[in-house]
Design an enzyme around this catalytic site. Structure first.
Site, short mmCIF file in Angstrom:
data_model
loop_
_atom_site.label_atom_id
_atom_site.label_comp_id
_atom_site.label_asym_id
_atom_site.label_seq_id
_atom_site.Cartn_x
_atom_site.Cartn_y
_atom_site.Cartn_z
N ARG A 39 0.80 -1.20 0.05
CA ARG A 39 0.13 -0.48 0.07
C ARG A 39 1.02 1.36 0.27
NH1 ARG A 39 -4.93 -1.87 3.90
NH2 ARG A 39 -6.37 -2.95 1.93
N LYS A 201 -17.57 -17.07 3.50
CA LYS A 201 -19.08 -16.83 4.34
C LYS A 201 -20.09 -16.63 3.00
CE LYS A 201 -19.72 -15.26 8.71
NZ LYS A 201 -19.87 -14.42 9.75
N GLY A 357 -8.23 -8.05 -0.31
CA GLY A 357 -8.05 -8.33 0.70
C GLY A 357 -7.38 -9.86 0.83
N GLY A 380 -13.16 -4.18 0.13
CA GLY A 380 -14.65 -3.29 0.55
C GLY A 380 -14.85 -2.31 -0.28
#
Length: 399
Positions: A39, A201, A357, A380
């Site tokens: 980053r 999930k 992620g 996200g």
């Protein structure tokens, strides 16, 4: 996309102080050393453009999730060494992001100099999107630049509220390339288009899966969420992860996909383990036939072949979420196989977008970063952008 924003290319920074929102939320080890500087590297082109123009740079970021104000382990001073090494120059540091020290250091900053402010999230006002706090930050610079795509989906003071205080505001190079690459898989993807969804999930991915059904030819499902699909189809999944409240939804989803002509490709075999551990008793089971005392922790060899064949025959590929518990060496093979297949497809002319992620972490960990088209820095933020949501940090930059 880019026509709605001013890029940093459209501004002459000579004699100006650019206040840049960067995403230096990097992982630190037990000794508070940076373990992955991706980053920080991603922000360099924007910083260098401004310094090259003869401007000065004031950097602001968050790090981690400090709960109780200033905390040493969340201090941005831990990234200074990496930043200085990458920039090849010394970096000044303000022990607070607002207040007298920050104001004085910013005021005395000369052309070509860089100042890093302390963690924005040491103030609750940052995450609350407090206007007064944003105003205090805004006083430090002449031009506002947002290059923090990873936080663009948050309506925080430094990402969404601050822009209103500036006549001149611009999008950094990283933010622009993130939006442009996301739009390649959203707007005119070359076909066949395959999306690979993994992770624990299905509830985290419902909106993106719904949107992808309008776009893709193939939807590959791996990782923990695949066991909910397996159980919905009547399979035995032992102690594997399962979202019981999503079983009906999954059946609906499969019907919807069929009606749209989208192929949903599910695992055909699974690497199993007695427990969530690297070294417990392991086995291999066909999908839907996992013994009652075992759990699925990775896709099996037949599935790896099946997924790889679909991927290699694709022209556009989106990957979000690992195929198994890739942090444990016993269950890494599915995720590596997918990364290898994507690298091969890319080499043969496909466009591949790795969606932030864990997928980005896996691609970096296994050395595939340069073998795919684009690795997003925002998990996200990318998902929300692809779900069709307006990102507050992006909307604030529109002119």
């Amino acid at each position: 996309m880019s026509n709605k924003f001013r890029s940093v290319d459209s501004i002459e920074f000579k004699g100006k102080k650019a206040l840049i929102r960067v995403d230096f939320n990097v992982p630190l080890d037990g000794d508070l050393k940076v373990t992955d500087d991706t980053r920080i590297r991603a922000a360099l082109p924007t910083i260098q453009k401004i310094l090259g123009d003869g401007g000065a740079v004031i950097l602001m970021s968050h790090l981690g999730r400090p709960k109780e104000g200033p905390t040493d382990k969340y201090s941005l001073k831990h990234v200074i060494g990496n930043l200085e090494a990458l920039l090849g120059k010394s970096v000044k540091f303000a022990n607070d992001c607002i207040g007298d020290e920050a104001v004085n250091l910013a005021a005395s900053l000369q052309a070509g100099e860089v100042l890093l402010l302390e963690n924005l999230r040491f103030y609750k006002e940052e995450e609350k999107g407090n206007e007064e706090f944003a105003g205090k930050l805004a006083k430090l610079g002449d031009v506002y630049v947002n290059d923090a795509f990873g936080t663009a989906h948050r309506a925080h003071a430094s990402t969404a509220v601050i822009a209103q205080f500036f006549e001149e505001k611009a999008t950094g190079y990283l933010m622009l390339s993130e939006l442009e690459n996301a739009d390649k898989v959203l707007e005119n993807p070359e076909r066949p288009y395959t999306a690979i969804m993994g992770g624990a999930k299905i509830s985290d991915k419902i909106l993106i899966i719904e949107r992808l059904l309008e776009k893709v030819d193939n939807l590959i499902i791996g990782g923990g969420m695949s066991y909910t699909f397996s159980k919905a189809k009547g399979g035995q999944i032992g102690n594997s992860l399962c979202e019981e409240d999503k079983l009906d939804y999954v059946l609906e989803l499969m019907k919807k996909a069929e009606a749209k002509g989208v192929k949903i490709i599910l695992p055909v075999d699974t690497v199993t383990s007695k427990s969530f551990a690297n070294d417990d008793e392991q086995g291999l089971a066909s999908a839907g036939e996992i013994p009652a005392d075992m759990m699925g922790l990775d896709i099996g060899p037949e599935t790896r072949k099946l997924f790889a064949d679909v991927i290699k025959n694709s022209k556009t590929i989106l990957w979000n979420g690992p195929m198994g518990v890739f942090e444990m060496s016993s269950f890494v093979h599915g995720t590596v196989a997918v990364a290898e297949a994507i690298a091969e497809a890319t080499e043969n002319g496909a466009f591949s977008l790795i969606g932030g992620g864990d997928s980005a972490a896996a691609v970096n960990k296994f050395g595939f970063t340069d073998k795919v088209s684009y690795v997003s820095t925002g998990g996200g933020a990318l998902l929300e952008h692809m779900e069709g949501k307006v990102l507050p940090g992006v909307a604030a930059l529109q002119v």
